[in-house]
Motif scaffolding. Structure first.
Motif, PDB file in Angstrom:
ATOM      1  N   SER A 149       0.842  -1.204   0.000  1.00  0.00           N
ATOM      2  CA  SER A 149       0.000   0.000   0.000  1.00  0.00           C
ATOM      3  C   SER A 149       0.877   1.253   0.000  1.00  0.00           C
ATOM      4  O   SER A 149       2.021   1.225   0.457  1.00  0.00           O
ATOM      5  CB  SER A 149      -0.906   0.017   1.239  1.00  0.00           C
ATOM      6  OG  SER A 149      -0.129   0.246   2.396  1.00  0.00           O
ATOM      7  N   CYS A 150       0.300   2.317  -0.577  1.00  0.00           N
ATOM      8  CA  CYS A 150       1.045   3.597  -0.645  1.00  0.00           C
ATOM      9  C   CYS A 150       0.065   4.755  -0.546  1.00  0.00           C
ATOM     10  O   CYS A 150      -0.881   4.842  -1.329  1.00  0.00           O
ATOM     11  CB  CYS A 150       1.824   3.651  -1.969  1.00  0.00           C
ATOM     12  SG  CYS A 150       2.724   5.196  -2.155  1.00  0.00           S
ATOM     13  N   TRP A 151       0.281   5.619   0.449  1.00  0.00           N
ATOM     14  CA  TRP A 151      -0.559   6.801   0.632  1.00  0.00           C
ATOM     15  C   TRP A 151       0.292   8.047   0.365  1.00  0.00           C
ATOM     16  O   TRP A 151       1.264   8.294   1.064  1.00  0.00           O
ATOM     17  CB  TRP A 151      -1.123   6.870   2.066  1.00  0.00           C
ATOM     18  CG  TRP A 151      -1.749   5.562   2.519  1.00  0.00           C
ATOM     19  CD1 TRP A 151      -2.314   4.598   1.740  1.00  0.00           C
ATOM     20  CD2 TRP A 151      -1.844   5.115   3.864  1.00  0.00           C
ATOM     21  NE1 TRP A 151      -2.788   3.557   2.494  1.00  0.00           N
ATOM     22  CE2 TRP A 151      -2.517   3.847   3.806  1.00  0.00           C
ATOM     23  CE3 TRP A 151      -1.484   5.632   5.111  1.00  0.00           C
ATOM     24  CZ2 TRP A 151      -2.784   3.103   4.962  1.00  0.00           C
ATOM     25  CZ3 TRP A 151      -1.759   4.894   6.256  1.00  0.00           C
ATOM     26  CH2 TRP A 151      -2.402   3.631   6.183  1.00  0.00           C
ATOM     27  N   SER A 152      -0.061   8.806  -0.639  1.00  0.00           N
ATOM     28  CA  SER A 152       0.746   9.987  -1.013  1.00  0.00           C
ATOM     29  C   SER A 152      -0.055  11.259  -0.773  1.00  0.00           C
ATOM     30  O   SER A 152      -1.142  11.428  -1.332  1.00  0.00           O
ATOM     31  CB  SER A 152       1.153   9.903  -2.486  1.00  0.00           C
ATOM     32  OG  SER A 152       1.889   8.718  -2.706  1.00  0.00           O
ATOM     33  N   THR A 153       0.493  12.122   0.076  1.00  0.00           N
ATOM     34  CA  THR A 153      -0.191  13.378   0.413  1.00  0.00           C
ATOM     35  C   THR A 153       0.629  14.561  -0.125  1.00  0.00           C
ATOM     36  O   THR A 153       1.816  14.683   0.194  1.00  0.00           O
ATOM     37  CB  THR A 153      -0.307  13.526   1.945  1.00  0.00           C
ATOM     38  OG1 THR A 153      -0.863  12.318   2.457  1.00  0.00           O
ATOM     39  CG2 THR A 153      -1.151  14.722   2.333  1.00  0.00           C
ATOM     40  N   PRO A 154       0.020  15.400  -0.960  1.00  0.00           N
ATOM     41  CA  PRO A 154       0.794  16.551  -1.475  1.00  0.00           C
ATOM     42  C   PRO A 154       1.122  17.561  -0.364  1.00  0.00           C
ATOM     43  O   PRO A 154       0.336  17.737   0.568  1.00  0.00           O
ATOM     44  CB  PRO A 154      -0.126  17.179  -2.522  1.00  0.00           C
ATOM     45  CG  PRO A 154      -1.487  16.685  -2.208  1.00  0.00           C
ATOM     46  CD  PRO A 154      -1.351  15.382  -1.470  1.00  0.00           C
ATOM     47  N   ILE A 155       2.288  18.162  -0.476  1.00  0.00           N
ATOM     48  CA  ILE A 155       2.711  19.210   0.475  1.00  0.00           C
ATOM     49  C   ILE A 155       2.686  20.530  -0.285  1.00  0.00           C
ATOM     50  O   ILE A 155       3.341  20.667  -1.325  1.00  0.00           O
ATOM     51  CB  ILE A 155       4.122  18.904   1.012  1.00  0.00           C
ATOM     52  CG1 ILE A 155       4.107  17.560   1.772  1.00  0.00           C
ATOM     53  CG2 ILE A 155       4.640  20.031   1.896  1.00  0.00           C
ATOM     54  CD1 ILE A 155       5.496  17.051   2.147  1.00  0.00           C
ATOM     55  N   TRP A 156       1.921  21.464   0.259  1.00  0.00           N
ATOM     56  CA  TRP A 156       1.687  22.725  -0.457  1.00  0.00           C
ATOM     57  C   TRP A 156       2.551  23.849   0.089  1.00  0.00           C
ATOM     58  O   TRP A 156       2.817  23.923   1.282  1.00  0.00           O
ATOM     59  CB  TRP A 156       0.214  23.144  -0.334  1.00  0.00           C
ATOM     60  CG  TRP A 156      -0.741  22.173  -0.974  1.00  0.00           C
ATOM     61  CD1 TRP A 156      -1.232  21.034  -0.432  1.00  0.00           C
ATOM     62  CD2 TRP A 156      -1.285  22.281  -2.278  1.00  0.00           C
ATOM     63  NE1 TRP A 156      -2.064  20.392  -1.302  1.00  0.00           N
ATOM     64  CE2 TRP A 156      -2.127  21.137  -2.456  1.00  0.00           C
ATOM     65  CE3 TRP A 156      -1.176  23.190  -3.322  1.00  0.00           C
ATOM     66  CZ2 TRP A 156      -2.831  20.911  -3.631  1.00  0.00           C
ATOM     67  CZ3 TRP A 156      -1.895  22.966  -4.483  1.00  0.00           C
ATOM     68  CH2 TRP A 156      -2.694  21.827  -4.645  1.00  0.00           C
ATOM     69  N   VAL A 211       4.277   4.076   3.101  1.00  0.00           N
ATOM     70  CA  VAL A 211       4.112   2.764   2.454  1.00  0.00           C
ATOM     71  C   VAL A 211       4.137   1.668   3.519  1.00  0.00           C
ATOM     72  O   VAL A 211       4.753   1.829   4.577  1.00  0.00           O
ATOM     73  CB  VAL A 211       5.215   2.503   1.390  1.00  0.00           C
ATOM     74  CG1 VAL A 211       5.172   3.553   0.295  1.00  0.00           C
ATOM     75  CG2 VAL A 211       6.593   2.450   2.034  1.00  0.00           C
ATOM     76  N   GLN A 212       3.408   0.592   3.207  1.00  0.00           N
ATOM     77  CA  GLN A 212       3.379  -0.542   4.124  1.00  0.00           C
ATOM     78  C   GLN A 212       3.509  -1.838   3.335  1.00  0.00           C
ATOM     79  O   GLN A 212       3.275  -1.863   2.116  1.00  0.00           O
ATOM     80  CB  GLN A 212       2.064  -0.545   4.906  1.00  0.00           C
ATOM     81  CG  GLN A 212       1.937   0.616   5.878  1.00  0.00           C
ATOM     82  CD  GLN A 212       0.599   0.607   6.577  1.00  0.00           C
ATOM     83  OE1 GLN A 212       0.324  -0.316   7.365  1.00  0.00           O
ATOM     84  NE2 GLN A 212      -0.221   1.594   6.280  1.00  0.00           N
ATOM     85  N   HIS A 213       3.847  -2.901   4.055  1.00  0.00           N
ATOM     86  CA  HIS A 213       4.044  -4.185   3.385  1.00  0.00           C
ATOM     87  C   HIS A 213       2.739  -4.988   3.286  1.00  0.00           C
ATOM     88  O   HIS A 213       2.741  -6.118   2.864  1.00  0.00           O
ATOM     89  CB  HIS A 213       5.119  -5.002   4.106  1.00  0.00           C
ATOM     90  CG  HIS A 213       6.470  -4.359   4.017  1.00  0.00           C
ATOM     91  ND1 HIS A 213       7.132  -4.189   2.821  1.00  0.00           N
ATOM     92  CD2 HIS A 213       7.253  -3.802   4.957  1.00  0.00           C
ATOM     93  CE1 HIS A 213       8.274  -3.580   3.032  1.00  0.00           C
ATOM     94  NE2 HIS A 213       8.372  -3.317   4.339  1.00  0.00           N
ATOM     95  N   GLN A 214       1.648  -4.399   3.725  1.00  0.00           N
ATOM     96  CA  GLN A 214       0.360  -5.079   3.571  1.00  0.00           C
ATOM     97  C   GLN A 214      -0.670  -4.082   3.063  1.00  0.00           C
ATOM     98  O   GLN A 214      -0.491  -2.873   3.228  1.00  0.00           O
ATOM     99  CB  GLN A 214      -0.132  -5.700   4.894  1.00  0.00           C
ATOM    100  CG  GLN A 214      -0.506  -4.703   5.997  1.00  0.00           C
ATOM    101  CD  GLN A 214       0.717  -4.159   6.722  1.00  0.00           C
ATOM    102  OE1 GLN A 214       1.761  -4.827   6.774  1.00  0.00           O
ATOM    103  NE2 GLN A 214       0.627  -2.958   7.240  1.00  0.00           N
TER     104      GLN A 214
END
Lengths: 129, 585
Positions: free
Chosen positions: B154-161, B174-177
């Motif tokens: 899994s991958c969670w991407s949050t923009p930085i403004w 990111v995680q391995h599950q």
């Protein structure tokens, strides 16, 4: 021979006062009679034109210059011996003196013997002619 | 699965990150254990302190990542800066992820289909990939292969403004599950993106400031200029690096008025003190010049432009720029020296033009002396001696000798090479002397000279000999202009008069050939209409008059001929101007 002839009149024409004052005394000491004028015009207007036996003539003067006067005298048919004097040798050349006159021109200050020699020569030439 | 459902909400979250804590639902906060909440506050505080202390960006972001990893549980965090010029990602802090993952990721172009981080950056929204393996969007992408290689699911991407509304980086978890963020995790990521944004922007500002400072320092070095700030009430100074360099002080030294004064050229100390006094008492902008005397004996010329401001407490402060104008001054002085040499040459040329006059002036009395002395001797040699005439000739000898001596004295004064001086000059007397010297020369060139000298002429301040050289030059020029004139009198009018504004004017009016069309060129060096002449006279004359704060002009007469005239002020120049003037002369 008259006394006037024994003491010939030499006329000095120069715009400089020192010359007009000093030369006549020296000329008298030489045995000539002397008159002085501050300009050619004054001389021409005087009664000395005919009486003068020789001119001692400054080359450059305000108004009529020495050579101008010489021309004027020739134009009037007057043949006078002239001894040119000048304070600056270049001036004599600039004033277009004819070559022999330019060479014989006395440069101020000149010695008394140089003047006497010139006078004797000019008056000798005149009496010889 | 790609989460695009909450686009607008997430965007708002990113942009208004500074209000993030307030937006957070209070209910979530209450659900948190006191322990982690306290830890979170402590962690954020620590990060903010690091940022405030100006710690390096990778350090700050590294600590941030470890903080989030610790708070969120089993995950890896990374902050990837976006280089929009690439556009590429740059690894700023992903310490717990291996280079084999980071490096290829950073090589990927920032495009929507490039991967979750690139996509978040391009779209400006948070991108949640719950399971990379099953998400249809990344099938066949380089990112998916990379993730598979590192067992990342899994991958969670949050923009930085940035404050300006630009995505400057992406915060990735990111995680391995396979996983979706919980509300506290979502809050934590928002907070992390917010703090990272502050850190990144702060670092960028610091870099920009450093660059600006470097540019300024470089510009100051290039222009040999320094700047300073002077708080007048407390006599506190802030100097730029270059100003220390100009004064030759070590940057560790504390700048005081005394320290500055110690470098000021002794001759300029009164000027310096006067300027400081005026700056204190009459706030305002001013310009000012003074010299420094350096320890090695060299002299520096400084030009200061100073601007007065009042701070928020209404305290007077000066901000100033200081330029080292030594090179310019030295070349000015060299130029001035060259001009002075030129003036001398011109004088010598004037001498050449006067030779005839001088020969005449000196030879006439000498002639009188010789003739009188000869006559005197002859008078004394007669028997009996003619004492009366002898006395008269001796008297005339003396008079002529004095006359010759006066001519020599006048000539010596006029042609001597001496430094310019400033004295009170009676312009009429100075003019009469020049006329006396050139009169016979002028007369022999059939010039009728008529002086009209004003009775009430006030004296002027200046260099007598220099002014006489100008007058002589004007007379000789006028005579030259009339040398070919035969159809009218060669009239030369020399006039002095008072002028408005406490000035005096001297004009030389001739009736010669006039100026022709090239009036503007007249005063240029080497411009001449004469066949024999270098044409320096008028340019040097103008230089002399200008250094007397005057002006020299030429105009065509209404009748024939031209008039050259100069006008100079009577009152002495102000002390500052005098110093400058003396340096220029």
């Amino acid at each position: 021979m008259t006394i006037a002839a024994a003491r010939p009149l030499v006329t000095v024409i120069d715009d400089d006062q020192s010359v007009r004052e000093s030369l006549p005394d020296l000329l008298r000491a030489f045995g000539y009679s002397a008159r002085a004028f501050s300009s050619a015009e004054q001389f021409l207007a005087s009664d000395c034109v005919g009486e003068s036996r020789c001119l001692i003539l400054d080359v450059v003067m305000p108004g009529m210059s020495g050579p101008d006067l010489a021309q004027e005298l020739i134009a009037r048919g007057i043949n006078l011996p002239i001894i040119y004097i000048t304070a600056d040798v270049d001036e004599a050349v600039r004033a277009h003196l004819p070559e022999p006159e330019a060479r014989r021109c006395l440069i101020k200050p000149f010695g008394d013997t140089a003047l006497l020699d010139a006078l004797k020569r000019e008056l000798q030439n005149e009496s010889g002619e | 699965m790609l989460d695009l459902t909450s686009t607008s909400e997430q965007k708002t979250l990113g942009r208004s990150r500074r209000e993030y804590r307030m937006e957070k639902p209070p209910a979530q906060r209450r659900k948190q254990q006191p322990g982690p909440a306290a830890l979170q506050v402590a962690g954020i505080n620590g990060l903010l302190q690091m940022i405030a202390a100006g710690r390096e960006l990778p350090d700050v972001l590294g600590v941030l990542c470890r903080f989030v990893e610790a708070m969120a549980g089993v995950c890896h965090c990374g902050v990837y800066l976006i280089d929009w010029s690439g556009p590429k990602l740059r690894n700023a802090a992903a310490t717990s992820l291996p280079a084999t993952f980071n490096d290829p990721l950073c090589g990927l172009p920032v495009r929507c289909e490039g991967g979750p981080c690139a996509s978040a950056a391009c779209l400006g929204t948070q991108v949640i990939v719950e399971d990379v393996e099953t998400d249809p969007l990344w099938q066949g992408s380089a990112f998916r292969a990379l993730a598979a290689l590192h067992q990342i699911r899994s991958c969670w991407s949050t923009p930085i403004w940035s404050a300006a509304g630009e995505v400057v980086a992406v915060f990735a978890v990111v995680q391995h599950q396979p996983a979706r963020p919980t509300a506290p995790q979502q809050a934590l990521m928002g907070l992390a993106a917010h703090v990272a944004g502050i850190a990144i922007e702060r670092a960028q500002h610091a870099l920009a400031l450093k660059r600006t400072h470097a540019y300024l320092a470089q510009a100051q070095r290039l222009s040999v200029a320094g700047s300073f700030c002077w708080r007048v009430a407390t006599d506190e100074f802030v100097w730029s690096e270059q100003l220390y360099h100009i004064f030759g002080f070590n940057q560790a030294e504390r700048v005081t008025l005394e320290l500055m004064a110690s470098r000021v050229h002794p001759e300029d100390v009164p000027l310096f003190n006067d300027a400081m006094e005026r700056a204190r008492n009459t706030p305002g902008d001013f310009e000012y010049e003074h010299r420094l005397l350096m320890p090695d004996g060299s002299v520096k010329y400084l030009y200061l432009a100073v601007h007065a401001i009042f701070d928020q407490y209404n305290q007077l402060e000066y901000i100033g720029a200081v330029q080292d104008v030594t090179q310019r001054r030295l070349s000015e002085e060299a130029l001035s020296k060259a001009r002075s040499e030129l003036a001398h040459v011109a004088r010598m040329m004037g001498l050449g033009a006067l030779t005839a006059s001088i020969a005449h002036e000196v030879n006439q009395p000498l002639s009188g002396i010789v003739t009188n002395a000869s006559t005197c001797l002859r008078m004394l040699a007669t028997n009996p001696p003619n004492v009366d005439i002898a006395r008269e000739t001796a008297r005339r000898t003396l008079r002529d000798a004095n006359r010759a001596s006066e001519v020599v004295t006048r000539l010596r004064a006029l042609f001597a090479r001496k430094a310019p001086t400033t004295e009170t000059v009676a312009l009429n007397d100075a003019t009469r002397e020049v006329i006396a010297l050139s009169l016979s020369g002028l007369q022999r060139r059939r010039v009728i000279l008529q002086p009209i000298l004003a009775e009430d002429l006030p004296p002027v301040m200046g260099d007598r000999v220099q002014l006489q050289q100008v007058i002589l030059n004007l007379l000789l020029n006028a005579a030259d202009a009339m040398s070919g004139i035969e159809d009218r009198p060669r009239q030369l009018l020399v006039r002095t008069e008072r002028e408005a504004g406490n000035r005096v004017r001297l004009s030389v009016q001739d009736s010669g050939i006039g100026l022709g069309a090239e009036t503007a060129q007249l005063f240029e060096p080497f411009y001449t209409t004469k066949s024999e002449g270098m044409g320096i006279g008028l340019s040097v004359s103008r230089f002399i008059i200008e250094s007397h704060r005057g002006d020299l002009t030429a105009r065509q007469n209404e009748g024939p001929g031209a008039t050259f005239s100069f006008s100079i002020p009577c009152e002495p120049p102000s002390p500052t101007a005098a110093v400058r003037q003396m340096r220029v002369l």
